[in-house]
Design a protein around this motif. Structure first.
Motif, PDB file in Angstrom:
ATOM      1  N   LEU A 134       0.953  -0.928   0.027  1.00  0.00           N
ATOM      2  CA  LEU A 134      -0.186  -0.066  -0.144  1.00  0.00           C
ATOM      3  C   LEU A 134       0.821   1.284  -0.357  1.00  0.00           C
ATOM      4  O   LEU A 134       0.471   2.338  -0.438  1.00  0.00           O
ATOM      5  CB  LEU A 134      -1.142  -0.037   0.507  1.00  0.00           C
ATOM      6  CG  LEU A 134      -2.017  -1.016   0.730  1.00  0.00           C
ATOM      7  CD1 LEU A 134      -2.849  -0.845   2.499  1.00  0.00           C
ATOM      8  CD2 LEU A 134      -2.881  -0.504   0.035  1.00  0.00           C
ATOM      9  N   THR A 135       1.816   0.981   0.682  1.00  0.00           N
ATOM     10  CA  THR A 135       2.705   2.156   0.777  1.00  0.00           C
ATOM     11  C   THR A 135       3.629   2.953  -0.824  1.00  0.00           C
ATOM     12  O   THR A 135       4.109   3.697  -0.711  1.00  0.00           O
ATOM     13  CB  THR A 135       4.055   2.465   1.676  1.00  0.00           C
ATOM     14  OG1 THR A 135       4.966   1.343   2.086  1.00  0.00           O
ATOM     15  CG2 THR A 135       3.178   2.216   2.971  1.00  0.00           C
ATOM     16  N   ALA A 136       3.933   1.834  -1.347  1.00  0.00           N
ATOM     17  CA  ALA A 136       4.660   1.352  -2.794  1.00  0.00           C
ATOM     18  C   ALA A 136       2.754   2.399  -4.081  1.00  0.00           C
ATOM     19  O   ALA A 136       3.459   3.057  -5.054  1.00  0.00           O
ATOM     20  CB  ALA A 136       4.460   0.645  -3.315  1.00  0.00           C
ATOM     21  N   VAL A 137       1.222   2.525  -3.927  1.00  0.00           N
ATOM     22  CA  VAL A 137       0.483   2.560  -4.759  1.00  0.00           C
ATOM     23  C   VAL A 137       1.118   4.056  -5.409  1.00  0.00           C
ATOM     24  O   VAL A 137       0.552   3.903  -5.866  1.00  0.00           O
ATOM     25  CB  VAL A 137      -0.688   2.682  -3.912  1.00  0.00           C
ATOM     26  CG1 VAL A 137      -1.609   3.402  -5.028  1.00  0.00           C
ATOM     27  CG2 VAL A 137      -1.311   1.131  -3.358  1.00  0.00           C
ATOM     28  N   PRO A 138       1.470   5.262  -4.580  1.00  0.00           N
ATOM     29  CA  PRO A 138       1.664   6.768  -5.163  1.00  0.00           C
ATOM     30  C   PRO A 138       2.704   6.329  -5.850  1.00  0.00           C
ATOM     31  O   PRO A 138       2.460   6.735  -7.317  1.00  0.00           O
ATOM     32  CB  PRO A 138       1.905   7.001  -4.103  1.00  0.00           C
ATOM     33  CG  PRO A 138       1.238   6.653  -2.658  1.00  0.00           C
ATOM     34  CD  PRO A 138       0.989   4.893  -2.993  1.00  0.00           C
ATOM     35  N   GLY A 139       3.742   5.662  -5.862  1.00  0.00           N
ATOM     36  CA  GLY A 139       4.601   5.302  -6.737  1.00  0.00           C
ATOM     37  C   GLY A 139       4.225   4.285  -7.844  1.00  0.00           C
ATOM     38  O   GLY A 139       4.419   4.765  -9.407  1.00  0.00           O
ATOM     39  N   LEU A 140       3.565   3.294  -8.177  1.00  0.00           N
ATOM     40  CA  LEU A 140       3.138   2.916  -8.830  1.00  0.00           C
ATOM     41  C   LEU A 140       2.012   3.335  -9.677  1.00  0.00           C
ATOM     42  O   LEU A 140       1.789   3.284 -11.253  1.00  0.00           O
ATOM     43  CB  LEU A 140       2.292   1.487  -8.142  1.00  0.00           C
ATOM     44  CG  LEU A 140       2.507   0.355  -7.882  1.00  0.00           C
ATOM     45  CD1 LEU A 140       2.493  -0.544  -7.267  1.00  0.00           C
ATOM     46  CD2 LEU A 140       3.968  -0.228  -8.867  1.00  0.00           C
ATOM     47  N   ARG A 141       1.248   3.946  -8.975  1.00  0.00           N
ATOM     48  CA  ARG A 141       0.124   5.184  -9.779  1.00  0.00           C
ATOM     49  C   ARG A 141       1.515   5.930 -11.072  1.00  0.00           C
ATOM     50  O   ARG A 141       0.630   6.041 -12.006  1.00  0.00           O
ATOM     51  CB  ARG A 141      -0.464   6.067  -8.528  1.00  0.00           C
ATOM     52  CG  ARG A 141      -1.368   6.788  -9.562  1.00  0.00           C
ATOM     53  CD  ARG A 141      -2.493   7.077  -8.343  1.00  0.00           C
ATOM     54  NE  ARG A 141      -2.474   8.023  -7.480  1.00  0.00           N
ATOM     55  CZ  ARG A 141      -1.815   7.601  -6.332  1.00  0.00           C
ATOM     56  NH1 ARG A 141      -2.552   6.415  -6.215  1.00  0.00           N
ATOM     57  NH2 ARG A 141      -1.720   8.156  -4.968  1.00  0.00           N
ATOM     58  N   ALA A 142       2.206   6.562 -10.419  1.00  0.00           N
ATOM     59  CA  ALA A 142       2.743   7.278 -11.065  1.00  0.00           C
ATOM     60  C   ALA A 142       3.546   6.853 -11.852  1.00  0.00           C
ATOM     61  O   ALA A 142       3.633   7.151 -13.726  1.00  0.00           O
ATOM     62  CB  ALA A 142       4.279   8.400 -10.497  1.00  0.00           C
ATOM     63  N   LEU A 143       3.959   5.491 -12.228  1.00  0.00           N
ATOM     64  CA  LEU A 143       4.609   5.079 -13.204  1.00  0.00           C
ATOM     65  C   LEU A 143       3.944   4.335 -14.469  1.00  0.00           C
ATOM     66  O   LEU A 143       4.391   4.996 -15.485  1.00  0.00           O
ATOM     67  CB  LEU A 143       5.169   3.545 -12.218  1.00  0.00           C
ATOM     68  CG  LEU A 143       5.278   2.858 -12.833  1.00  0.00           C
ATOM     69  CD1 LEU A 143       7.359   2.879 -13.370  1.00  0.00           C
ATOM     70  CD2 LEU A 143       6.063   0.994 -12.387  1.00  0.00           C
ATOM     71  N   ARG A 144       2.387   4.486 -13.912  1.00  0.00           N
ATOM     72  CA  ARG A 144       1.230   3.873 -14.228  1.00  0.00           C
ATOM     73  C   ARG A 144       1.296   4.854 -15.762  1.00  0.00           C
ATOM     74  O   ARG A 144       0.786   4.997 -16.780  1.00  0.00           O
ATOM     75  CB  ARG A 144      -0.220   3.200 -13.860  1.00  0.00           C
ATOM     76  CG  ARG A 144      -1.421   3.355 -15.210  1.00  0.00           C
ATOM     77  CD  ARG A 144      -1.173   2.671 -16.195  1.00  0.00           C
ATOM     78  NE  ARG A 144      -1.890   1.309 -15.976  1.00  0.00           N
ATOM     79  CZ  ARG A 144      -0.432   0.080 -16.246  1.00  0.00           C
ATOM     80  NH1 ARG A 144       0.199   0.452 -17.875  1.00  0.00           N
ATOM     81  NH2 ARG A 144      -0.787  -0.945 -16.179  1.00  0.00           N
ATOM     82  N   GLU A 145       1.352   6.126 -14.963  1.00  0.00           N
ATOM     83  CA  GLU A 145       1.500   7.757 -15.972  1.00  0.00           C
ATOM     84  C   GLU A 145       2.248   7.923 -16.755  1.00  0.00           C
ATOM     85  O   GLU A 145       1.870   8.506 -17.879  1.00  0.00           O
ATOM     86  CB  GLU A 145       0.956   8.604 -14.504  1.00  0.00           C
ATOM     87  CG  GLU A 145       0.318   9.799 -15.096  1.00  0.00           C
ATOM     88  CD  GLU A 145      -0.897  10.304 -15.815  1.00  0.00           C
ATOM     89  OE1 GLU A 145      -1.097  11.233 -16.442  1.00  0.00           O
ATOM     90  OE2 GLU A 145      -1.650   8.978 -15.046  1.00  0.00           O
TER      91      GLU A 145
END
Length: 368
Positions: free
Chosen positions: A24-35
Motif C-alpha cells: 500500500l505504501t508503494a501505490v503512489p509510486g505505482l500510480r506515477a509509473l502507470r501515468e
C-alpha cells in the motif's frame, strides 16, 4: 526521462515481495509509473497474497510469484525453482526492472538477473559497488511512501498524489454492512475498530491493553466494537472480545481482505498496531490511532497526521530489527491504555465528529 532508459518501455517488472502495508505504501509510486507508461505491461514480482491487490489496481497488469532467492527470507529458497523463474523472466525481455524490495543489498542481485535492458533501484553506499543501471543511495529514515516515489521520479515519473488506494466492490461493502447489522449495529451508531495483531510479535501491544481501550471507548462513545485479525490471531481477538463487556463482534479470520477493508471503511476510529490494517485505514480514509513498537514511525507512519495519530514511546532501544523483543517490550508497554483512549477521543474531536462524541468525555469522567 533518465538518460539510461530505453527509448521505448513496453514491459516493466517491479520487485516487491512483501506484505500488505508494504504494497500500500508503494501505490503512489505505482500510480506515477502507470501515468508515465500508460500502455506498458507492468508486472509485480511479489508474494501470492498480492494477487488480490493486483486485481484491484489499474496500475499493475499481472503478478508473478517471487520464487525465493538466497538472503531474502520471504520465500524459502530452491535453486531449481529460482533458476527456472529467472530463465522465464529473461525470455520476457523486460525493458525496465525496478527494485523496491528493501535496501538492495540482496534484492539488487535478483533484479539484475531478470535481464532487463535497464534496472533501477536503491543501494547502500559502502556495501560494494552499485550494481544496477540507475542507482540511488538508500535513505534509511525516509518515509517509505516518499522513498518509492523518489525512485520513480528519478526515472522521470511525476507524482499523481500521495494517497493510498484499496478499491472495494459493492458486494464487499454489502457483506460488511450485513456483518455489522447482524451484531445489532444501526446506521449512525459509532463503530470502534480494534486490530491487535501484527506479524512480528515485537510489534504487538498486549491484548489486555487493547481490551481496556475498547472498554473505555465503548463507555465513552457507545456503539459497537469490531475486533479484526487473521486466522492465526483468533485467540488474541477472542480474549479481547470476551473482556470488553459491551456490544462487540469478533471477525478475526472470518472475512476476505476486501470485506475487512470495507469494515474498516465504516469505522469511526481504528486502534491498531503498526500492521496491514493500519495501512488499510489510511487507504479507506478511516481515522486511526497507531501504536508503534520496534518499527520506525519515521518510515512507516502515515504522512497525514490529521486523521492518524501515532503513539510511540521512543525507548532507548527502538527502532529495532527484532522479530521478538529480546528485553521487556518497553517501547510498547510504556504506552498506557488511558492515553490511547484520550488520543482516540481527541482525534475524533479534532475531526469534528460531534455526533459520535456527544457526552463522551462526561461519561468517562463519571466512570472515574
Amino acid at each position: 526521462m533518465h538518460s539510461k532508459l530505453p527509448d521505448e518501455v513496453r514491459r516493466i517488472a517491479v520487485v516487491r515481495a512483501l506484505h500488505l502495508g508494504d504494497l500500500l505504501t508503494a501505490v503512489p509510486g505505482l500510480r506515477a509509473l502507470r501515468e508515465t507508461w500508460p500502455r506498458a505491461e507492468i508486472t509485480l514480482i511479489g508474494l501470492p497474497w498480492a494477487e488480490d491487490l493486483v486485481s484491484r489496481l489499474p496500475y499493475l497488469d499481472q503478478l508473478l510469484e517471487f520464487p525465493g532467492y538466497p538472503g531474502i527470507s520471504e520465500v524459502p529458497y530452491s535453486s531449481r525453482r529460482t533458476q527456472a523463474f529467472l530463465e522465464q523472466a529473461q525470455d520476457r525481455r523486460y525493458d525496465l526492472s525496478i527494485q523496491l524490495h528493501g535496501d538492495g543489498s540482496v534484492s539488487n542481485f535478483f533484479t539484475l538477473e531478470l535481464g532487463a535492458r535497464c534496472a533501477a533501484g536503491y543501494f547502500v553506499p559502502g556495501r560494494g559497488e552499485p550494481l544496477l543501471d540507475i542507482n540511488l543511495p538508500y535513505p534509511p529514515r525516509y518515509p517509505e511512501i516518499l522513498r518509492v516515489l523518489e525512485l520513480m521520479t528519478s526515472l522521470g515519473c511525476q507524482a499523481q498524489g500521495m494517497h493510498y488506494e484499496f478499491p472495494v466492490t459493492q458486494e464487499e461493502r454489502t457483506e460488511a454492512t450485513g456483518i455489522l447489522t447482524s451484531a445489532g449495529w444501526r446506521v449512525g451508531r459509532p463503530i470502534v475498530g480494534i486490530s491487535p495483531g501484527a506479524r512480528p510479535p515485537a510489534r504487538r501491544w498486549p491484548a489486555e491493553r487493547f481490551a481496556e481501550v475498547a472498554k473505555g471507548l465503548v463507555l465513552a462513545l457507545g456503539g459497537l466494537v469490531v475486533v479484526t485479525g487473521v486466522a492465526a490471531e483468533q485467540e488474541m481477538a477472542t480474549y479481547i472480545a470476551d473482556h470488553i463487556g459491551g456490544p462487540c463482534i469478533n471477525v478475526a479470520g472470518r472475512t476476505s481482505l476486501g470485506v475487512l477493508a470495507a469494515l474498516i471503511g465504516k469505522m469511526s476510529v481504528l486502534v491498531t498496531n503498526d500492521s496491514g490494517p493500519a495501512h488499510l485505514a489510511t487507504a479507506m480514509g478511516t481515522p486511526s490511532v497507531i501504536l508503534f513498537g520496534g518499527a520506525d514511525p519515521r518510515r512507516w507512519a502515515p504522512l497525514d497526521q490529521t486523521r492518524h495519530v501515532v503513539m510511540y514511546a521512543a525507548a532507548d532501544c527502538s527502532p529495532c530489527p527484532h522479530w521478538e523483543c529480546p528485553c521487556d517490550h518497553r517501547c510498547l508497554t510504556w504506552i498506557e491504555p488511558g492515553d490511547v483512549v484520550v488520543a482516540s477521543l481527541n482525534l475524533l474531536a479534532r475531526l469534528g465528529e460531534q455526533p459520535v462524541l456527544r457526552g463522551a468525555f462526561d461519561r468517562l469522567e463519571r466512570a472515574g
